[in-house]
Design a protein around this motif. Structure first.
Motif, PDB file in Angstrom:
ATOM      1  N   UNK A  86      -1.685  -9.314   6.888  1.00 14.64           N
ATOM      2  CA  UNK A  86      -1.983  -7.966   6.383  1.00 14.64           C
ATOM      3  C   UNK A  86      -3.467  -7.664   6.577  1.00 14.64           C
ATOM      4  N   UNK A  93      -4.175  -6.189  -7.416  1.00 13.75           N
ATOM      5  CA  UNK A  93      -5.190  -5.169  -7.207  1.00 13.75           C
ATOM      6  C   UNK A  93      -6.428  -5.773  -6.547  1.00 13.75           C
ATOM      7  N   UNK A 135      -1.317  -4.514   0.751  1.00 14.65           N
ATOM      8  CA  UNK A 135      -1.389  -3.083   1.078  1.00 14.65           C
ATOM      9  C   UNK A 135      -2.190  -2.299   0.045  1.00 14.65           C
ATOM     10  N   UNK A 136      -2.825  -1.250   0.520  1.00  7.18           N
ATOM     11  CA  UNK A 136      -3.754  -0.498  -0.322  1.00  7.18           C
ATOM     12  C   UNK A 136      -3.129   0.092  -1.587  1.00  7.18           C
ATOM     13  N   UNK A 137      -1.857   0.515  -1.549  1.00  5.99           N
ATOM     14  CA  UNK A 137      -1.316   1.105  -2.783  1.00  5.99           C
ATOM     15  C   UNK A 137      -1.422   0.172  -3.994  1.00  5.99           C
ATOM     16  N   UNK A 140      -5.228  -4.562   8.842  1.00  6.16           N
ATOM     17  CA  UNK A 140      -6.180  -3.570   8.348  1.00  6.16           C
ATOM     18  C   UNK A 140      -7.489  -3.625   9.130  1.00  6.16           C
ATOM     19  N   UNK A 157      -3.893  -1.283  -4.987  1.00  5.74           N
ATOM     20  CA  UNK A 157      -5.199  -1.116  -5.623  1.00  5.74           C
ATOM     21  C   UNK A 157      -5.335   0.244  -6.288  1.00  5.74           C
ATOM     22  N   UNK A 158      -4.276   1.048  -6.248  1.00  5.67           N
ATOM     23  CA  UNK A 158      -4.402   2.404  -6.783  1.00  5.67           C
ATOM     24  C   UNK A 158      -3.843   2.506  -8.190  1.00  5.67           C
TER      25      UNK A 158
END
Lengths: 641, 641
Positions: free
Chosen positions: A469, A342, A351-353, A473, A355-356
């Motif tokens: 990565x 995260x 990848x951003x997911x 971004x 951190x969700x």
């Protein structure tokens, strides 16, 4: 009524397996204290009690019975190192109460390169820990019940699935659920060790074992410094998992530092005391390491337990809970890995997911990826991952070292507070860094040919992946960055293109919607989509009567109808041709393509309709013409209920 | 530049496997003549030469050597029936040149119920034929090469995949590809039969076999009428596949009737002559049926070939091509089934995709479903589908009977042309109907306990399924039917809702598009979507500066910005709440929800982005609020190349 969640079977099954979706405001009630923290984060450390001393004793086998005398000398530096790590992480947790993992601490003090090195070492360590832990636990179970031999891989994957599922439900759930085996394990071995030590002390250091351990050969070799150093290094594997608390501070309830400290203290104390007990009992009861591959194998802990209390109820409770602890030791990774990922993802290196927060307020992407990577390792190595053990201490000790060097820098840069205290803190971390670095070098040198070289290849690859990565971004962000305020020079309504298959109610709804968006509406009717033998309906007359005439009577521009043959039975090819012509006809206008779409709500409806609308939308979106937008006009098929 | 086809790996792989997408105008060049028609449609019939006589001979086993004498008496009615069927289908093809299948003929003459009965019987027959044909072919291969025994199912599925793939490429491709084994099979067995018959005639009916067939036991039983009738019925399985030409007339080039007739004539002549030859050679060389389950088993055709020409090159060519013909006999179903399904789907009794010509102008849905059903049967029965053979003739003979009864009705209702000719035609079909009905009854009675009862259950179930599909479509059609001409009383522009995650270029594009659609634009910004710990950006000030002020300066209504917390980290739940409020605020207005969407063009882009836009669109579409439309605003991520 609008809630589409839980509307179908899959959603309901997810609800049963993972529990209901939690609200953000429930986050506080989902945080854990030390009672759940110890099982959630300590499983790896407690499992180490089994294999750390065993690994050290295995190194001593060439010395024979004489080797047992060295056990104390080997364990002492390990416990000292553990104490240093404890103090170091204690300080780290206080200094970085939000997240004290090696990645974050290194980032703050040493810069990006070192933080990425720590991150990738730790990520690899976590993945390996899952595979090795489960495989060791299942291996122990299988050697106890040979009938299960052929199902070892399936059992490994089953345990992995179970741990994954429980962690997807939340760290609180895993802490509560695993509390029973963990505390039972600690209590039963505490009882065994106390009984064993009391017996040993009362007999003047030479107790009579209840069940005598197998005799140990007289050794052929003398002890050398390198051999003892390797034994220490092997024993150091007992320390992996100690950093988990620092990575998982975010899971604790307020005050996080207090609960973090408490959890760390309990885990390290239990681990240290147990290691000391084992070191005392091994020479007292003359317990040696046995060859795992030979029949009649007994682990060191099993021999100690049998010698101290005999093979009664306590013995079996202790060994069964040990089995559970081993098999579940992967849980520590499931707490640490997603939280580590995260922070890395927040910095754009993953990848951003990642951190969700997911359905249950844990970082589900990290959990799922950890499970997938571990499953891949288990499948590739067919459930027997012994050969990965050498790799696995390297990641942990790399991150220990980086983390402590970073703390040295931290104290150097601090200016406020007591200078003497800072100096003490700094020296503790400096000693710790030297000690863990030494251990790391010994492990790498000793295990280089056994596979340690793989880590030296994989870590740089992971770092390169993380960096690429981040670069991606950065590029996307730069492209999407706002260049100027809202431009309003081009706010003419779009030219609307409506796909018309027939003149059903749905098609008329789409045409009517199109006329509300723009005065320029062009209806497109494609023929021969079904194939060369399709009969072509006479749509034009109907169009005049049903659409064009009413529009004219309402004093509006009548929508145009364009008919075109779809030679290759696709919708998007002729449509894109028409759009190209419209773009030329209306320069600087945007084009809105209206696609009427039947919404299927039941599984049998899904089987009974074509997915033309959906497919067309996907194709048009993939083209990503900056002047074209796609409008989906939904129409629900009534299920007649 | 706009062609998205072939833009990715999967599309390119499809291109290689299936060939390029064909245009409608190429349909004529894809049609077949008799040369391709015989292999494409005749494989089933030719394969029957192997198992029809063998099945009849197996019935005669209790009679021992004496039973061979009856072979001529058993084959004669079979050939007579074949002749009647030939004449019948010859007439059907001429009377219904577009499609002469039992379903269509029954629909025209007997009504829906009988046509559905014929359709479901035929569909079941086609599915069974695929499973049984492949399993028989692979079974023969496996018994020749026992090393393959454990891979029987995998081989079956491999052959199935191959046939499916070739048929997805087109009937022309399958006809051309299978021409070699089929014609080689016909030629080699013609040679064997001619040599065998010449030898037999020249030796006065008692030829010396080159390789003597295994001796036949002296029978214990006398021949009874019921036994002979059952032998005839068993031999009748040789006739399945004869109807395929009538179902596949659509595949022929113009004049379709001519090529259909020619193909039918070749197939039936070859089949009839080969059956007659076998019937003559069996008693001449004293060949009996052997027990397939015992070692040393040889098929009847193999025994005849060995007796007539010895086990030389011709023998092996003949047996290898026979093996191919058996394994590929499923191809007949792949020609007939999709075309049958197409007509049924045109009438609304099957889902619409069955009526759509696919990439290669064949009805791909039917092909794929046939393959899936057959694969399921093969997997369930583990590749050994012998027990399905009784079921399989029932479907064929049911459709024969229905088709001929329908033809009787057809001739009765005809008024033009020569009355005498019509009477002859009618009587041929009447005799045929009686004969096939008798055979059907004998098969059902004889095989009832062996599984024929299953057909009596499955056929009504399939009919019920077809009828319920029709009812569903009727309901949807009725709902979608145009009620009145275009209503223009409500053509106010929609209220536009724009999802705004940040103020990126993409978001501003969506806002600008929204303002071109309607004066009422509401931007929705959801916070805490990532989880409870998300930092909330100060979007409002930026919004004023970048959006609201420029709008006011351009004398337009400034879009409203609504911020809302997503408690459960979903986008659709808070959005639907807001939409509900807007619907109340603006009664009778439609609502357009604008979703900015990043378009990913590379696989790694897919891994690196969240699918929020796509998921939100899916959720909103599923709600299918009649007042809400969803607008996708695509924005391409530049791949930097």
């Amino acid at each position: 009524m609008r809630n589409t969640e839980d509307s179908n079977l899959a959603a309901r099954a997810t609800g049963v397996l993972l529990g209901r979706r939690l609200a953000n405001r429930e986050a506080e009630s989902r945080r854990i204290g030390a009672f759940e923290g110890v099982p959630a984060m300590g499983l790896d450390a407690f499992g180490s009690v089994a294999y750390g001393p065993e690994a050290a004793l295995t190194m001593l086998v060439p010395l024979g019975a004489a080797g047992l005398a060295y056990m104390g000398w080997i364990t002492a530096p390990i416990i000292a190192l553990l104490a240093i790590l404890f103090l170091s992480y204690w300080q780290t947790i206080r200094a970085y109460p939000n997240n004290g993992g090696a990645y974050f601490v290194a980032k703050q003090n040493l810069g990006t390169s070192m933080s990425l090195f720590a991150a990738s070492a730790l990520m690899i360590d976590y993945v390996l820990n899952v595979a090795v832990g489960i495989s060791a636990g299942v291996g122990a179970l299988v050697s106890a019940m040979p009938a299960l031999q052929s199902h070892a891989l399936a059992l490994c994957l089953g345990v992995l699935a179970l741990i994954t599922l429980i962690n997807l439900r939340g760290t609180l759930d895993s802490g509560r659920l695993f509390a029973l085996p963990v505390y039972l394990f600690v209590l039963s071995f505490a009882a065994i060790f106390v009984i064993g030590i009391v017996k040993a002390l009362s007999s003047g250091g030479h107790p009579a074992p209840v069940v005598a351990p197998p005799p140990i050969d007289v050794g052929a070799h003398a002890a050398g410094a390198w051999l003892l150093l390797r034994a220490v290094a092997a024993g150091c594997t007992a320390m992996t998992g100690v950093e988990a608390v620092s990575n998982g501070v975010g899971a604790f309830r307020e005050p996080q530092v207090k609960y973090g400290h408490r959890t760390l203290a309990i885990i390290v104390t239990v681990l240290g005391v147990m290691l000391a007990c084992v070191a005392y009992l091994v020479p007292a009861y003359r317990v040696g390491a046995m060859d795992e591959t030979l029949p009649g194998y007994q682990s060191v802990l099993a021999q100690i337990a049998a010698a101290a209390v005999g093979q009664g109820a306590l013995y079996y409770v202790a060994l069964i809970t040990l089995l559970c602890v081993l098999a579940l030791s992967a849980n520590t990774s499931f707490v640490g890995f997603p939280r580590l990922c995260r922070i890395i993802a927040c910095d754009g290196f993953l990848p951003k997911p990642f951190a969700q927060a997911g359905r249950r307020l844990v970082f589900s992407s990290g959990i799922v990826w950890l499970a997938l990577c571990a499953a891949l390792l288990l499948i590739v190595f067919d459930g027997i991952t012994n050969r990965l053990i050498p790799l696995f201490a390297i990641g942990a000790f790399s991150s220990f070292t980086v983390s402590q060097i970073a703390m040295v820098w931290h104290w150097r840069s601090q200016r406020d507070g007591n200078a003497a205290q800072r100096r003490i803190a700094l020296s503790i971390n400096a000693v710790g860094a030297c000690a863990t670095a030494t251990a790391l070098i010994v492990i790498i040198v000793a295990k280089f040919t056994e596979g340690a070289w793989i880590t030296l290849i994989v870590v740089p690859l992971v770092i390169a992946l993380l960096r690429s990565i981040r670069r991606y971004y950065a590029r996307v962000e730069q492209q999407a960055a706002r260049a100027q305020p809202l431009a309003l020079y081009n706010v003419q309504p779009p030219v609307v293109v409506v796909m018309v298959e027939d003149l059903s109610r749905l098609a008329l709804k789409a045409v009517s919607l199109g006329m509300s968006l723009s005065p320029d509406v062009i209806a497109v009717h494609l023929t021969h989509v079904e194939g060369p033998d399709t009969e072509v309906e006479a749509l034009r007359d109907e169009w005049e009567a049903q659409v064009a005439d009413p529009a004219r009577r309402a004093n509006r521009t009548a929508p145009r109808l364009v008919t075109m043959t779809s030679q290759r039975r696709t919708l998007h090819e002729p449509l894109l041709k028409i759009v190209g012509k419209i773009e030329a006809e209306f320069p600087r206008r945007t084009i809105a393509v209206l696609i009427p779409e039947l919404v299927k709500r039941r599984w049998y409806q899904r089987a009974l309709h074509t997915y033309r609308g959906r497919r067309l939308r996907r194709r048009l979106l993939a083209v990503a013409d900056p002047r074209m937008t796609i409008v989906s006009v939904p129409w629900k098929v009534d299920d007649g209920s």
